[in-house]
Design a protein around this motif. Structure first.
Motif, short mmCIF file in Angstrom:
data_model
loop_
_atom_site.label_atom_id
_atom_site.label_comp_id
_atom_site.label_asym_id
_atom_site.label_seq_id
_atom_site.Cartn_x
_atom_site.Cartn_y
_atom_site.Cartn_z
N SER A 4 102.51 -67.38 34.73
CA SER A 4 103.19 -67.19 33.44
C SER A 4 103.37 -65.70 33.21
O SER A 4 102.74 -64.89 33.86
CB SER A 4 102.36 -67.76 32.30
N THR A 8 98.02 -62.79 26.58
CA THR A 8 96.78 -63.54 26.64
C THR A 8 97.06 -64.87 27.32
O THR A 8 98.20 -65.34 27.35
CB THR A 8 96.22 -63.75 25.22
N LEU A 9 96.02 -65.46 27.86
CA LEU A 9 96.23 -66.65 28.67
C LEU A 9 96.54 -67.88 27.83
O LEU A 9 96.05 -68.03 26.71
CB LEU A 9 94.97 -66.92 29.51
N LYS A 10 97.35 -68.76 28.40
CA LYS A 10 97.60 -70.04 27.75
C LYS A 10 96.43 -70.98 28.05
O LYS A 10 95.73 -70.80 29.04
CB LYS A 10 98.88 -70.66 28.33
N LYS A 11 96.32 -72.00 27.18
CA LYS A 11 95.21 -72.95 27.33
C LYS A 11 95.19 -73.55 28.74
O LYS A 11 94.14 -73.66 29.37
CB LYS A 11 95.39 -74.05 26.27
N VAL A 12 96.37 -73.88 29.25
CA VAL A 12 96.43 -74.53 30.56
C VAL A 12 95.96 -73.56 31.66
O VAL A 12 95.35 -73.98 32.66
CB VAL A 12 97.85 -75.08 30.84
N GLN A 13 96.21 -72.27 31.46
CA GLN A 13 95.76 -71.29 32.46
C GLN A 13 94.24 -71.16 32.43
O GLN A 13 93.60 -71.04 33.48
CB GLN A 13 96.42 -69.93 32.19
N VAL A 25 98.73 -64.85 37.42
CA VAL A 25 99.56 -64.55 36.26
C VAL A 25 100.55 -63.45 36.65
O VAL A 25 100.15 -62.40 37.18
CB VAL A 25 98.70 -64.08 35.07
N MET A 103 93.18 -60.67 29.59
CA MET A 103 93.11 -62.03 30.16
C MET A 103 91.68 -62.34 30.61
O MET A 103 91.18 -63.45 30.39
CB MET A 103 94.05 -62.14 31.37
N ASP A 106 89.75 -63.22 27.71
CA ASP A 106 90.02 -64.60 27.29
C ASP A 106 89.09 -65.58 28.01
O ASP A 106 88.74 -66.62 27.48
CB ASP A 106 91.45 -65.01 27.67
#
Ligand SMILES: O=C(O)CCC(=O)C(=O)O
Length: 293
Positions: A4, A8-13, A25, A103, A106
């Motif tokens: 992506s 900041t990281l997505k939940k799925v990541q 990423v 990240m 996170d």
């Protein structure tokens, strides 16, 4: 692996990181930073032509620049720069202010501590390989909230000796890097064969970062292609993860809090941790080639 844009990281990541032990990423540095980092690496590579053995000096007197055996003035094989943030401001900016630090926060933050950095380079035609290992066994901590961020300075492909990772292996405990009384810096043959069967290539465009759990079993093959493969590698831990041994790459930024706050407490995972010996080497390439008796 899921990719992506930076941020900041997505939940799925986050879920993929904990499930597989790594996540890639894209766009983890801007174009100017990437260009400056590549230019510095080009200058260091040119300078290496004037040397025929590892050279330069880090704060504990080990070589800053490590050369592969095949190194020649007309075909430089600079394979490692130890702790680039100490000698170049862009490498420092990226290690401490870069978006991938957010990240990492996170994943194991909010309180985050810097451990060390290094640059691995495989020039076109390079025979440099990385044998299967977990980073944790080189740099054990009181708990395993430790992440290696591998920033791609070039496109990393299956052709140019990309990182290979064994999905899920970070949940399978510590693997020994000792064979008898020798610290070989790599797992035994049976484990290596298992790793080859289960491994997946980790690829991405220049500027992408692979965030890798410290217990992920990983390695990489030589680079028979025409394209260089540079990786800028930064290691961070949760502020309450305390190193159990002296760092193999001491540097003046070690222990710097890069996000959040310092911790008054050390957090321990239960169980036993196998420690590496105290050794001096220009890089872990040398450890894997010769072993430490
Ligand atoms: O350069 C590579 O291919 C892998 C680097 C690595 O395994 C490490 O730094 O632990």
């Amino acid at each position: 692996m899921i990719t992506s844009p930076a941020g900041t990281l997505k939940k799925v990541q986050v879920e993929n990181f904990w499930r597989h032990g790594y996540v890639v990423v894209e766009g983890a540095v801007n174009a100017a930073q990437l260009a400056q980092m590549r230019a510095a690496l080009g200058r260091w590579t040119d300078e290496s032509r004037f040397h025929d053995a590892p050279y330069g000096e880090t704060i504990d007197g080990q070589p800053r620049f490590d050369l592969a055996r095949a190194h020649r003035a007309d075909a430089p094989a600079l394979r490692r720069v130890n702790n680039p943030p100490e000698i170049d401001s862009v490498y420092a900016e990226v290690a401490f202010e870069g978006s991938f630090v957010d990240m990492v926060a996170d994943l194991i933050g909010p309180d985050l501590k810097f451990h060390h950095a290094k640059l691995n380079q495989k020039q076109p035609g390079s025979e440099t390989r990385v044998d299967w290992h977990q980073d944790f066994s080189y740099t054990p901590h009181s708990n395993d909230h430790v992440i290696t961020a591998l920033l791609m300075l070039d496109d990393m492909t299956e052709q140019n000796g990309c990182l290979m990772g064994v999905p899920g292996s970070h949940r399978e405990g510590q693997r020994s890097l000792w064979q008898g009384e020798v610290f070989t810096g790599k797992v035994d043959q049976d484990t290596a064969q298992m790793a080859v069967k289960r491994a997946r290539p980790v690829t991405g465009h220049a500027g992408s970062v692979c965030l890798m759990h410290t217990k992920l079993l990983h390695g990489s093959e030589p680079n028979p292609s025409e394209e260089a493969r540079g990786l800028y590698i930064c290691v961070y831990s949760a502020a309450d993860a305390v190193a159990l041994t002296r760092s193999p790459l001491p540097n003046r930024f070690e222990g710097r809090i890069v996000r959040g706050e310092a911790s008054r407490f050390a957090r321990f995972d239960s169980g036993t941790v196998e420690l590496p010996p105290r050794y001096r080497a220009a890089s872990f390439f040398e450890v894997q080639e010769k072993g430490v008796a």
